[in-house]
Design a protein around this motif. Structure first.
Motif, PDB file in Angstrom:
ATOM      1  N   LYS A  45     -39.048  -6.044  17.198  1.00 13.34           N
ATOM      2  CA  LYS A  45     -38.791  -7.337  17.846  1.00 13.34           C
ATOM      3  C   LYS A  45     -37.587  -8.052  17.223  1.00 13.34           C
ATOM      4  CE  LYS A  45     -41.960 -10.260  15.111  1.00 13.34           C
ATOM      5  NZ  LYS A  45     -43.151 -11.137  15.197  1.00 13.34           N
ATOM      6  N   ILE A  46     -36.879  -7.363  16.331  1.00 13.50           N
ATOM      7  CA  ILE A  46     -35.733  -7.965  15.642  1.00 13.50           C
ATOM      8  C   ILE A  46     -34.427  -7.268  16.032  1.00 13.50           C
ATOM      9  CG2 ILE A  46     -37.056  -8.789  13.653  1.00 13.50           C
ATOM     10  CD1 ILE A  46     -36.240  -6.242  12.160  1.00 13.50           C
ATOM     11  N   GLY A  47     -33.329  -7.936  15.750  1.00 14.80           N
ATOM     12  CA  GLY A  47     -32.010  -7.364  15.956  1.00 14.80           C
ATOM     13  C   GLY A  47     -31.655  -7.090  17.400  1.00 14.80           C
ATOM     14  N   VAL A  48     -30.726  -6.166  17.596  1.00 17.90           N
ATOM     15  CA  VAL A  48     -30.288  -5.778  18.937  1.00 17.90           C
ATOM     16  C   VAL A  48     -31.473  -5.200  19.707  1.00 17.90           C
ATOM     17  CG1 VAL A  48     -28.714  -4.286  20.238  1.00 17.90           C
ATOM     18  CG2 VAL A  48     -27.919  -5.372  18.137  1.00 17.90           C
ATOM     19  N   MET A  49     -32.313  -4.445  19.010  1.00 19.03           N
ATOM     20  CA  MET A  49     -33.487  -3.841  19.652  1.00 19.03           C
ATOM     21  C   MET A  49     -34.389  -4.897  20.273  1.00 19.03           C
ATOM     22  SD  MET A  49     -34.460  -0.979  16.754  1.00 19.03           S
ATOM     23  CE  MET A  49     -35.974  -0.501  17.544  1.00 19.03           C
ATOM     24  N   GLY A  50     -34.719  -5.908  19.497  1.00 20.80           N
ATOM     25  CA  GLY A  50     -35.599  -6.955  19.989  1.00 20.80           C
ATOM     26  C   GLY A  50     -35.004  -7.709  21.161  1.00 20.80           C
ATOM     27  N   SER A  51     -33.694  -7.881  21.148  1.00 25.21           N
ATOM     28  CA  SER A  51     -33.025  -8.604  22.221  1.00 25.21           C
ATOM     29  C   SER A  51     -33.085  -7.843  23.541  1.00 25.21           C
ATOM     30  CB  SER A  51     -31.565  -8.876  21.825  1.00 25.21           C
ATOM     31  OG  SER A  51     -30.969  -9.794  22.712  1.00 25.21           O
ATOM     32  N   VAL A  52     -32.941  -6.529  23.472  1.00 25.48           N
ATOM     33  CA  VAL A  52     -33.072  -5.703  24.680  1.00 25.48           C
ATOM     34  C   VAL A  52     -34.470  -5.879  25.273  1.00 25.48           C
ATOM     35  CG1 VAL A  52     -33.182  -3.344  25.578  1.00 25.48           C
ATOM     36  CG2 VAL A  52     -31.395  -3.967  23.963  1.00 25.48           C
ATOM     37  N   ALA A  53     -35.479  -5.773  24.418  1.00 30.51           N
ATOM     38  CA  ALA A  53     -36.865  -5.897  24.877  1.00 30.51           C
ATOM     39  C   ALA A  53     -37.114  -7.268  25.497  1.00 30.51           C
ATOM     40  CB  ALA A  53     -37.819  -5.648  23.718  1.00 30.51           C
ATOM     41  N   ASP A  54     -36.653  -8.325  24.819  1.00 34.43           N
ATOM     42  CA  ASP A  54     -36.859  -9.682  25.329  1.00 34.43           C
ATOM     43  C   ASP A  54     -36.178  -9.872  26.678  1.00 34.43           C
ATOM     44  OD1 ASP A  54     -38.337 -10.330  23.096  1.00 34.43           O
ATOM     45  OD2 ASP A  54     -36.669 -11.287  22.049  1.00 34.43           O
ATOM     46  N   GLY A  55     -34.969  -9.321  26.823  1.00 30.05           N
ATOM     47  CA  GLY A  55     -34.252  -9.457  28.083  1.00 30.05           C
ATOM     48  C   GLY A  55     -35.007  -8.858  29.248  1.00 30.05           C
ATOM     49  N   ALA A  56     -35.678  -7.747  28.996  1.00 26.04           N
ATOM     50  CA  ALA A  56     -36.470  -7.108  30.047  1.00 26.04           C
ATOM     51  C   ALA A  56     -37.787  -7.838  30.279  1.00 26.04           C
ATOM     52  CB  ALA A  56     -36.730  -5.646  29.689  1.00 26.04           C
ATOM     53  N   LEU A  57     -38.507  -8.116  29.195  1.00 23.15           N
ATOM     54  CA  LEU A  57     -39.832  -8.735  29.314  1.00 23.15           C
ATOM     55  C   LEU A  57     -39.781 -10.122  29.934  1.00 23.15           C
ATOM     56  CD1 LEU A  57     -41.242  -7.641  25.841  1.00 23.15           C
ATOM     57  CD2 LEU A  57     -42.011  -6.808  28.081  1.00 23.15           C
ATOM     58  N   GLU A  58     -38.761 -10.899  29.585  1.00 22.54           N
ATOM     59  CA  GLU A  58     -38.642 -12.255  30.116  1.00 22.54           C
ATOM     60  C   GLU A  58     -38.155 -12.292  31.557  1.00 22.54           C
ATOM     61  OE1 GLU A  58     -36.315 -14.497  27.304  1.00 22.54           O
ATOM     62  OE2 GLU A  58     -37.700 -14.020  25.660  1.00 22.54           O
ATOM     63  N   ASN A  59     -37.878 -11.091  32.100  1.00 24.41           N
ATOM     64  CA  ASN A  59     -37.467 -10.993  33.500  1.00 24.41           C
ATOM     65  C   ASN A  59     -38.340 -10.005  34.262  1.00 24.41           C
ATOM     66  OD1 ASN A  59     -34.773 -12.635  33.850  1.00 24.41           O
ATOM     67  ND2 ASN A  59     -34.652 -11.644  31.842  1.00 24.41           N
ATOM     68  N   GLU A  60     -39.628  -9.996  33.844  1.00 23.54           N
ATOM     69  CA  GLU A  60     -40.678  -9.234  34.514  1.00 23.54           C
ATOM     70  C   GLU A  60     -40.459  -7.725  34.501  1.00 23.54           C
ATOM     71  OE1 GLU A  60     -41.245 -10.884  38.400  1.00 23.54           O
ATOM     72  OE2 GLU A  60     -41.782 -12.870  37.630  1.00 23.54           O
ATOM     73  N   GLY A  61     -39.780  -7.243  33.462  1.00 21.66           N
ATOM     74  CA  GLY A  61     -39.564  -5.807  33.329  1.00 21.66           C
ATOM     75  C   GLY A  61     -40.624  -5.156  32.465  1.00 21.66           C
TER      76      GLY A  61
END
Length: 197
Positions: A45-61
């Motif tokens: 959930k940290i760094g570039v990795m976490g940001s990718v996940a958040d971008g998808a999850l916060e947009n119903e991915g």
């Protein structure tokens, strides 16, 4: 994009020096979610990795994380994922991420990201898969690596055909579009064990 349903994203668990890396990573996750593509990544959930996940999850991915047991605490596994697969080793992590995906994208990262990228690329070079491999060259992060590839070709360690085993894009929409049209190059036949004998 009908032929790409899941993409493995290899990237850093650090954020990097420039905030553009995490901002662009978020956009990657969002774009994949908007296109109905599941993100498969390293589970942090940290760094570039976490940001990718958040971008998808916060947009119903949908996001599938794959993380080794010994990194679960060190990399701080993401607790909001669609699915989190805990494995025993780094090798298992790569193998499962490969198996779960139709394509691979590499974002900025360090040694681990490079190791993952080169294994996927080597497998493609050996004809073990024909999945598209994309490099998102955010802010020219991979310029030096691409120059080094040119030097490898100049010195006859790789060929022009090998340089077609991956796709480079400066923006994610462009890269994703190119990956959707990717056709693996024809490689020279490798010598089998039977032929050697």
């Amino acid at each position: 994009m009908e032929n790409i349903e899941r993409i493995s994203v290899f990237c850093g668990s650090s954020s990097g020096e420039d905030e553009i890396f995490v901002k662009e990573a978020y956009k990657v996750g969002k774009l994949l979610a908007d296109n109905g593509i599941t993100v498969v990544y390293g589970g942090a959930k940290i760094g570039v990795m976490g940001s990718v996940a958040d971008g998808a999850l916060e947009n119903e991915g949908e996001v599938i994380g794959v993380i080794p047991e010994f990194l679960e605490t060190k990399e701080v596994s993401h607790d909001g994922l669609t699915d989190l697969i805990v494995v025993e080793s780094m090798h298992q992590r790569k193998a499962i991420m490969y198996q779960l995906s139709d394509a691979i994208i590499v974002l900025p990262g360090g040694f681990g990201t490079m190791e993952e990228f080169f294994e996927m690329l080597t497998w493609a070079q050996l004809g073990m898969h024909q999945k598209p491999i994309g490099i998102l060259n955010t802010k020219g992060f991979y310029d030096h690596l691409l120059t080094f590839f040119d030097e490898m070709q100049k010195q006859n360690f790789i060929t022009n055909t090998h340089q077609k085993l991956f796709i480079v894009g400066k923006t994610m929409p462009t890269l994703l579009k190119r990956m959707g049209k990717y056709k693996a190059p024809k490689l020279k036949k490798w010598i089998t064990e039977e032929e050697v004998i």
